[in-house]
Scaffold this active site. Structure first.
Site, PDB file in Angstrom:
ATOM      1  N   ARG A   1      47.220 -86.695 -35.678  1.00 32.43           N
ATOM      2  CA  ARG A   1      47.856 -87.422 -36.782  1.00 32.43           C
ATOM      3  C   ARG A   1      46.828 -88.154 -37.651  1.00 32.43           C
ATOM      4  O   ARG A   1      47.001 -88.238 -38.873  1.00 32.43           O
ATOM      5  CB  ARG A   1      48.872 -88.422 -36.216  1.00 32.43           C
TER       6      ARG A   1
ATOM      7  N   HIS B   1      54.686 -82.175 -34.734  1.00 30.44           N
ATOM      8  CA  HIS B   1      55.634 -83.028 -34.022  1.00 30.44           C
ATOM      9  C   HIS B   1      56.143 -82.360 -32.754  1.00 30.44           C
ATOM     10  O   HIS B   1      57.147 -82.770 -32.198  1.00 30.44           O
ATOM     11  CB  HIS B   1      56.780 -83.451 -34.953  1.00 30.44           C
TER      12      HIS B   1
ATOM     13  N   ASN C   1      50.923 -96.752 -41.356  1.00 29.82           N
ATOM     14  CA  ASN C   1      49.822 -96.761 -40.388  1.00 29.82           C
ATOM     15  C   ASN C   1      49.837 -97.961 -39.450  1.00 29.82           C
ATOM     16  O   ASN C   1      49.458 -97.855 -38.278  1.00 29.82           O
ATOM     17  CB  ASN C   1      48.478 -96.763 -41.136  1.00 29.82           C
TER      18      ASN C   1
ATOM     19  N   HIS D   1      46.587 -88.275 -41.809  1.00 30.29           N
ATOM     20  CA  HIS D   1      46.624 -89.499 -42.613  1.00 30.29           C
ATOM     21  C   HIS D   1      45.315 -89.739 -43.345  1.00 30.29           C
ATOM     22  O   HIS D   1      45.292 -90.436 -44.361  1.00 30.29           O
ATOM     23  CB  HIS D   1      47.010 -90.692 -41.735  1.00 30.29           C
TER      24      HIS D   1
END
Ligand code: HEM
Ligand SMILES: [Ca+2]
Ligand SMILES: [Ca+2]
Length: 303
Positions: free
Chosen positions: A38, A168, A70, A42
């Site tokens: 992840r 996911h 975040n 980001h």
């Protein structure tokens, strides 16, 4: 131009070093591979893959770590520090923090049962962060059309959106990221695209008025394995986030047939996921003389 051979002469063992630190961390924390994957997302979606996500607050930096998507959610920064320290011992001053995130994502997916691939390298580290852009990362509450436009803004299409959402298949989400679907989603009813028995399990774990920080598996079937089950879950209305289920359940959506094809073939999903990770890793990298090689991933050099 990024290339797999970028560190072949200057740091030939870089991939092996990253893999070993990731696997060491995984021994005491099964979730860490999801968290590291992840981080790469980001980073790349804000100013490109420039390591901006890793910068701490300072006199000149308003950290992306404090942005809403975040804050109290991203994790794995200490493992990135450990990777950086191990690489600096072997080849000081050579490998960027931005490339470490790309390599750590690949090691993480591979170490959780997913595909391996040869990572394109040669990114350099930026000297700025962008809190506002981080606040505008894709949200679990965005309608599909907004997710599509946030992806297309960085050059990614529907296949990338669906394949990358397949990340996911591992990791966790806090109740606050989806609890709006459980009780009063529309007209006082829960989200009709949420399987009722899955919903009651989630309601037990996320009671109304309870702590929003309780963790839930993103993939209720194989929570720690990188596989195609995420897509089969969507077919059973067991997508945890609204943004997950929308890929299949939005009427007329072009993403639905892509979900079904990944649900039918893990090989197809893995191939697309690898291509889409490469596509995401190509978002505006700093190359040649732009940017720097940070000596500490948390700080711009000399500050
Ligand atoms: C399509 C848009 C996306 C949205 C709206 C989204 C949203 C979220 C949210 C809300 C969480 C849970 C955060 C929390 O509750 O603390 C999460 C977790 C996660 N996301 Fe995404 N995500 C998206 C795309 C991606 C992509 C592209 C990747 C990587 C390729 C990714 C990988 C992950 C992973 C692995 C976790 C679990 C992290 C952990 O357990 O530490 N996501 N995402
Ligand atoms: Ca970035
Ligand atoms: Ca899984």
């Amino acid at each position: 131009q990024l290339r797999p051979s970028f560190y072949n002469t200057t740091c030939p063992d870089v991939s092996a070093i990253v893999l070993s630190v990731v696997q060491e961390a995984q021994r005491s924390d099964v979730r860490i591979t999801a968290s590291l994957t992840r981080l790469f997302f980001h980073d790349c979606f804000v100013q490109g893959c420039d390591g901006s996500i890793l910068l701490d607050d300072s006199a000149t930096i308003v950290s992306e770590k404090g942005a809403i998507p975040n804050n109290n959610s991203l994790r794995g920064f200490n493992v990135v520090d450990n990777i950086k320290a191990a690489i600096e011992r072997a080849c000081p001053g050579v490998v960027s923090c931005a490339d470490i995130l790309a390599l750590a994502a690949e090691s993480s997916v591979r170490s959780s049962g997913g595909p391996s691939w040869s990572v394109l390298l040669g990114r350099r580290d930026g000297t700025t962060a962008n809190r506002n852009a981080a606040n505008n990362l894709p949200s679990p509450f965005d309608p599909l059309s907004t997710l599509q436009s946030k992806f297309s803004a960085v050059g990614l299409g529907n296949t990338d959106l669906v394949a990358l959402s397949g990340a996911h298949t591992f990791g966790r989400a806090q109740c606050k990221s989806f609890s709006n679907r459980l009780y009063n989603f529309s007209g006082g009813r829960p989200d009709s695209t949420l399987n009722p028995s899955y919903r009651s399990t989630l309601q037990q774990n996320c009671p109304q008025g309870g702590p929003g920080s309780t963790l839930n598996n993103l993939d209720p079937t194989t929570p720690n394995t990188f596989d195609k089950n995420y897509f089969n879950n969507l077919q059973g209305n067991r997508g945890l986030l609204q943004s997950d289920q929308e890929l299949l359940s939005t009427s007329g959506a072009p993403t639905a047939s892509i979900v079904n094809s990944f649900a039918n073939s893990q090989g197809t999903f893995f191939q697309s996921f690898v291509q889409s990770m490469i596509n995401m890793g190509n978002i505006s990298p700093l190359t040649a003389s732009r940017g720097q090689i940070r000596s500490n991933c948390r700080r711009v050099n000399g500050s």
